[in-house]
Design a protein around this motif. Structure first.
Motif, mmCIF file in Angstrom:
data_model
loop_
_atom_site.group_PDB
_atom_site.id
_atom_site.type_symbol
_atom_site.label_atom_id
_atom_site.label_comp_id
_atom_site.label_asym_id
_atom_site.label_seq_id
_atom_site.Cartn_x
_atom_site.Cartn_y
_atom_site.Cartn_z
ATOM 1 N N LEU A 25 0.824 -1.198 0.000
ATOM 2 C CA LEU A 25 0.000 0.000 0.000
ATOM 3 C C LEU A 25 0.860 1.251 0.000
ATOM 4 C CD1 LEU A 25 -2.542 -1.114 2.764
ATOM 5 C CD2 LEU A 25 -2.800 -1.347 0.282
ATOM 6 N N ASN A 26 0.279 2.306 -0.563
ATOM 7 C CA ASN A 26 0.894 3.632 -0.515
ATOM 8 C C ASN A 26 -0.146 4.605 0.025
ATOM 9 O OD1 ASN A 26 2.271 2.200 -3.031
ATOM 10 N ND2 ASN A 26 3.717 3.669 -2.187
ATOM 11 N N LEU A 27 0.333 5.613 0.717
ATOM 12 C CA LEU A 27 -0.567 6.610 1.284
ATOM 13 C C LEU A 27 0.054 7.983 1.120
ATOM 14 C CD1 LEU A 27 -3.321 6.264 2.652
ATOM 15 C CD2 LEU A 27 -2.191 6.599 4.838
ATOM 16 N N GLN A 28 -0.775 8.955 0.837
ATOM 17 C CA GLN A 28 -0.309 10.329 0.706
ATOM 18 C C GLN A 28 -1.120 11.227 1.633
ATOM 19 O OE1 GLN A 28 -0.746 10.997 -3.528
ATOM 20 N NE2 GLN A 28 1.298 10.196 -3.962
ATOM 21 N N ALA A 29 -0.664 12.463 1.754
ATOM 22 C CA ALA A 29 -1.334 13.381 2.678
ATOM 23 C C ALA A 29 -1.268 14.795 2.120
ATOM 24 C CB ALA A 29 -0.685 13.326 4.064
ATOM 25 N N SER A 30 -2.168 15.637 2.629
ATOM 26 C CA SER A 30 -2.157 17.070 2.331
ATOM 27 C C SER A 30 -1.924 17.809 3.636
ATOM 28 C CB SER A 30 -3.485 17.496 1.690
ATOM 29 O OG SER A 30 -3.706 16.814 0.477
ATOM 30 N N ILE A 31 -1.051 18.831 3.594
ATOM 31 C CA ILE A 31 -0.657 19.538 4.810
ATOM 32 C C ILE A 31 -0.912 21.032 4.635
ATOM 33 C CG2 ILE A 31 1.253 20.105 6.369
ATOM 34 C CD1 ILE A 31 2.535 17.474 5.703
ATOM 35 N N GLY A 32 -1.533 21.622 5.647
ATOM 36 C CA GLY A 32 -1.690 23.065 5.723
ATOM 37 C C GLY A 32 -0.864 23.610 6.876
ATOM 38 N N LEU A 33 -0.165 24.733 6.650
ATOM 39 C CA LEU A 33 0.703 25.319 7.655
ATOM 40 C C LEU A 33 0.216 26.717 8.009
ATOM 41 C CD1 LEU A 33 2.635 23.738 5.338
ATOM 42 C CD2 LEU A 33 4.346 24.178 7.086
ATOM 43 N N ALA A 34 0.256 27.043 9.293
ATOM 44 C CA ALA A 34 -0.139 28.371 9.751
ATOM 45 C C ALA A 34 0.782 28.788 10.882
ATOM 46 C CB ALA A 34 -1.592 28.384 10.204
ATOM 47 N N PRO A 35 1.409 29.969 10.797
ATOM 48 C CA PRO A 35 2.278 30.429 11.885
ATOM 49 C C PRO A 35 1.455 30.951 13.060
ATOM 50 C CG PRO A 35 2.183 32.055 10.138
ATOM 51 C CD PRO A 35 1.380 30.886 9.653
ATOM 52 N N LEU A 36 2.033 30.839 14.263
ATOM 53 C CA LEU A 36 1.437 31.435 15.447
ATOM 54 C C LEU A 36 1.899 32.883 15.509
ATOM 55 C CD1 LEU A 36 1.365 28.318 16.040
ATOM 56 C CD2 LEU A 36 1.515 28.929 18.453
ATOM 57 N N LYS A 37 0.959 33.791 15.495
ATOM 58 C CA LYS A 37 1.292 35.207 15.468
ATOM 59 C C LYS A 37 0.667 35.927 16.646
ATOM 60 C CE LYS A 37 1.854 35.649 10.440
ATOM 61 N NZ LYS A 37 1.412 36.377 9.223
ATOM 62 N N TYR A 38 1.293 37.034 17.019
ATOM 63 C CA TYR A 38 0.785 37.867 18.100
ATOM 64 C C TYR A 38 -0.599 38.408 17.715
ATOM 65 C CZ TYR A 38 0.418 41.644 21.478
ATOM 66 O OH TYR A 38 -0.015 42.479 22.469
ATOM 67 N N ALA A 39 -1.503 38.435 18.675
ATOM 68 C CA ALA A 39 -2.876 38.945 18.518
ATOM 69 C C ALA A 39 -3.801 37.949 17.834
ATOM 70 C CB ALA A 39 -2.903 40.270 17.749
ATOM 71 N N LEU A 40 -3.291 36.773 17.449
ATOM 72 C CA LEU A 40 -4.163 35.718 16.922
ATOM 73 C C LEU A 40 -4.570 34.791 18.061
ATOM 74 C CD1 LEU A 40 -2.582 34.533 13.545
ATOM 75 C CD2 LEU A 40 -4.609 35.931 13.873
ATOM 76 N N SER A 41 -5.813 34.345 18.049
ATOM 77 C CA SER A 41 -6.255 33.344 19.012
ATOM 78 C C SER A 41 -5.883 31.961 18.503
ATOM 79 C CB SER A 41 -7.767 33.436 19.231
ATOM 80 O OG SER A 41 -8.453 33.043 18.062
#
Length: 785
Positions: A469-485
């Protein structure tokens, strides 16, 4: 006289001190006794409550495992060729061969019922009695018969269970639809297993769990509801704990006394003995012993008790300086507190970790984000990045190989992720096939490099039970920034992950601020589309299909158009929204209705006119597509040949097995299928031979090169169509050169701007009248001349 007075004063002072110390010691002793007893009672009660909760969890866990095995056995019998053949009347010895008393006892089944789809029994219901199969008693049949219809559904592939109570004895009946071993035939009946939850069965569970529980009647609840109550009966403390079984009309109950009564009594006795001893010492006049050995110690204990009441999460230990009674009490209390802390740590670990993979869960991620967000407030230049990972195609593997394979894959992915991170990074499973990684001290550029490396590591092949078997993935990246919850950060990573899937999957995408605009527009369009469908505001435009040899019209293709506030919304955009939101079924039904009405009107002048309608995978899944199409042609008195159904090549490649039964039923009713966008997907000649397609549509991407005299692909597609005996339609034709080349290559049916653009129904009527086109049937304009 003065000496006597001084002695009197001294004596009086001594008595006063004695009385004062005695009163003080009594007062302090009473306060200490009250405070300590309150704390001890509270801690012992908490321990007892947790003890009975754990007993109930163990009992309900065994019940759930037992029920899962019971339901698994039922599915094995129901999804079996022999069972299906028996229901269809082709296996008369099925019951004698498979339902022996010994076999049923092994899977703890007390009886079974096999019915047709209409609920009539295939054979007499049987139960096990004295190691023999005998007809079910009438009283038991009378109890079960009213319940059976509620467990019947012809599309049901999972087990439905209920518990019925009779004379305070639970009877569990579970049912599932009968199909063949591969689950690719319609249901032919139902199989029901019966388990009597009598004392014999319950005693087996009691021996397994070592818990003297009871099973009592309760109302059915979709969630497990538990309660632990302490009762005081004539001074005797008793605990009553109960926990409902999920989805079943029953709950388990455990009753008993305090679990540590001897320790509780010993603790109180030691406390009382210490206080009394201190009082006697004080009354004996040993002031300095009382002062240095008792009062100071009590002050320390009192301060610790106050501290614990004010800061219940703080860790305290009672000081031990020697081996007296207070030290013994302190030792006992310290041991008790240590045991409570160990239990608390165990519960904390369970609350913050995923039980399947052993990595963190959503709660742990929330806690880590709180810490990191606070660190960002203190150090604005501190960099951290959140990665949100979703597996591509996991549902296909999970459905194809089973949930055990799915669990194996999830644990493997968790191991591969954990092996790539640092010790300070946080890896969690959010649920299903969605994971997250919190990279400490890593900016988005560094996180993107890590994500690309992780994708390659995840894509490495692995084996499961002989399957490579083979498996793939999708990745989303988001930085932690000041004033963001933390909610903002998770949302940003989620948007980036869905953008990665939209771009073709198996890639990593860093969040950008314009993703928020895309989501906002999509939400607005989704709401507006819902209202437009309710008001039937979507239009159907039609593009003619022409026989280029003589200019005759062969048919039409129906295309959805939506105008919102003077703006035409691109079809790809609102069709995608309809797909993901589930509105595509309603949209498809309206398209059938409007196309049917238009054909009924147009076929007065063009009796052989036909129209192609595009289909979506969700229409196959979420509705009775066959019935919808038949209802349409019946309503407008149309023959099946009036409607041609189009499927894209990519849809066939992804879901061939799922949609093939419905396609075959529609072909049996006389409908024809066109394969749209041929050549852009992954179709093979073997697939084309096996699927019931009548026509291939050549995609415009292969038509355009004809203008540069590049006709290799079109020629090959036409040869394939001719070899398979299929009609051919070239779509997206815009120039005279393209038409001429297609005619030379043997493709005569043309759809494109060269002849006509898509147009509303009124414009189409005028166009037909102005051009005075003859009509040719598809049979007359065959490609094989």
């Amino acid at each position: 006289m003065a000496i006597a007075q001084n002695q009197t004063i001294t004596s009086s002072m001594g008595r006063w001190m004695l009385y004062a110390m005695a009163a003080l010691l009594i007062f302090v002793g009473v306060c200490f006794l009250w405070i300590s007893s309150h704390l001890i009672n509270s801690r012992f009660d908490n321990f007892d409550a947790k003890f009975y909760e754990q007993q109930l969890m163990r009992v309900n866990g065994v019940f759930e495992q037992n029920n899962q095995a019971f339901e698994s056995s039922l599915i094995d019998y129901a999804h079996w060729n022999d069972t299906e053949q028996f229901v269809l009347g082709n296996n008369p010895t099925y019951i004698e061969d498979n339902y022996t008393s010994e076999a049923l006892d092994n899977i703890q089944v007390n009886g079974f019922i096999i019915t047709h789809l209409d609920g009539s029994v295939v054979s007499a219901p049987l139960v096990t009695q004295a190691e023999n199969l005998v007809p079910m008693p009438e009283i038991l049949w009378a109890i079960l018969q009213p319940v059976i219809p509620s467990l019947m559904s012809p599309t049901q592939t999972t087990v439905t269970s209920k518990i019925i109570w009779h004379n305070n004895v639970g009877i569990m009946i579970s049912g599932v639809a009968i199909t063949n071993t591969f689950k690719n035939t319609p249901s032919s009946g139902y199989l029901f297993f019966i388990r009597i939850l009598n004392e014999s069965f319950l005693n087996g569970l009691r021996e397994l769990t070592l818990v003297p529980f009871k099973l009592i009647k309760s109302s059915s609840s979709p969630q497990s509801i538990s309660s632990v109550v302490r009762q005081n009966n004539d001074g005797d403390n008793q605990w009553l704990a109960a926990k409902s079984l999920i989805g079943l009309a029953a709950k388990t109950q455990v009753q008993g006394g305090t679990h540590l009564q001897a320790e509780r009594d010993l603790t109180f006795n030691l406390l009382l003995f210490s206080v009394l001893g201190l009082t006697l010492i004080s009354l004996s006049g040993n002031y300095w012993i009382v002062h240095f050995k008792v009062l100071n110690r009590l002050r320390i204990f009192s301060r610790l008790a106050d501290q614990y009441r004010q800061e219940s999460h703080s860790t305290i230990r009672w000081p031990i300086k020697g081996h007296d009674e207070l030290d013994n009490l302190a030792q006992s209390l310290n041991e008790f507190i240590a045991e409570v802390e160990v239990r608390h740590e165990d519960l904390h670990h369970l609350a913050h970790h995923d039980p399947l993979t052993g990595i963190g869960n959503r709660r742990l991620l929330q806690a880590k984000l709180d810490i990191y967000m606070h660190q960002h407030e203190l150090t604005p230049h501190f960099s951290s990045t959140l990665l949100l990972l979703d597996l591509d195609g996991f549902k296909l593997l999970n459905d194809g190989l089973g949930h055990s394979a799915g669990d194996h894959i999830l644990k493997l992915i968790a191991q591969r992720m954990t092996s790539q991170v640092r010790i300070d990074d946080t890896v969690v499973r959010l649920g299903g096939d969605e994971f997250a990684i919190l990279l400490e001290g890593t900016d988005p550029d560094g996180a993107h490099l890590f994500a690309e490396h992780l994708l390659k590591h995840i894509a490495e092949p692995f084996e499961y039970e002989g399957h490579k078997l083979n498996l793939q993935a999708s990745i989303g990246l988001a930085p932690l920034k000041y004033a963001l919850s933390k909610e903002d950060v998770i949302r940003n990573a989620d948007l980036a992950m869905y953008e990665a899937k939209r771009r073709g999957k198996n890639q990593a995408v860093v969040f950008k601020i314009n993703f928020l605009d895309i989501v906002s527009r999509r939400m607005q369009l989704e709401q507006a589309l819902r209202e437009a469908l309710n008001e039937q505001e979507l239009d159907i435009w039609y593009q003619p299909i022409i026989d280029a040899r003589n200019g005759g019209i062969i048919g039409l293709e129906a295309l959805s158009r939506w105008k919102l506030c003077s703006e035409f919304i691109p079809p790809d955009e609102f069709i995608s929204i309809a797909e993901t939101s589930g509105m595509i079924t309603k949209l498809g039904q309206q398209v059938f209705d409007k196309v049917g009405a238009a054909l009924q009107e147009l076929r007065i002048d063009y009796p052989e006119l036909q129209c192609n309608v595009n289909l979506s995978l969700r229409q196959f899944r979420d509705s009775d597509l066959t019935q919808d199409i038949i209802d349409c042609i019946d309503k407008y008195h149309l023959p099946p040949s009036a409607l041609h159904l189009e499927l894209t090549e990519s849809l066939i490649a992804d879901s061939e097995t799922e949609i093939l039964p419905t396609m075959q039923r529609l072909v049996e009713h006389g409908f024809k299928f066109h394969l749209d966008d041929f050549g852009t997907g992954y179709s093979s000649l073997e697939r084309l031979k096996n699927l019931p397609f009548d026509t291939l549509k050549i995609d415009r991407s292969f038509v355009v090169p004809l203008g540069q005299d590049d006709h290799v692909m079109v020629k090959n597609i036409i040869n394939i169509g001719n070899e398979l005996g299929m009609n051919l339609i070239a779509e997206g034709v815009e120039t005279e050169i393209e038409v001429h080349k297609l005619l030379q290559l043997g493709c005569h049916q043309i759809q494109g701007y060269y002849f006509a653009r898509p147009m509303p129904l009124d414009t189409l009527k005028a166009w037909l009248a102005d051009n005075n086109l003859p009509q040719l049937s598809a049979q007359k304009s065959t490609q094989h001349d």
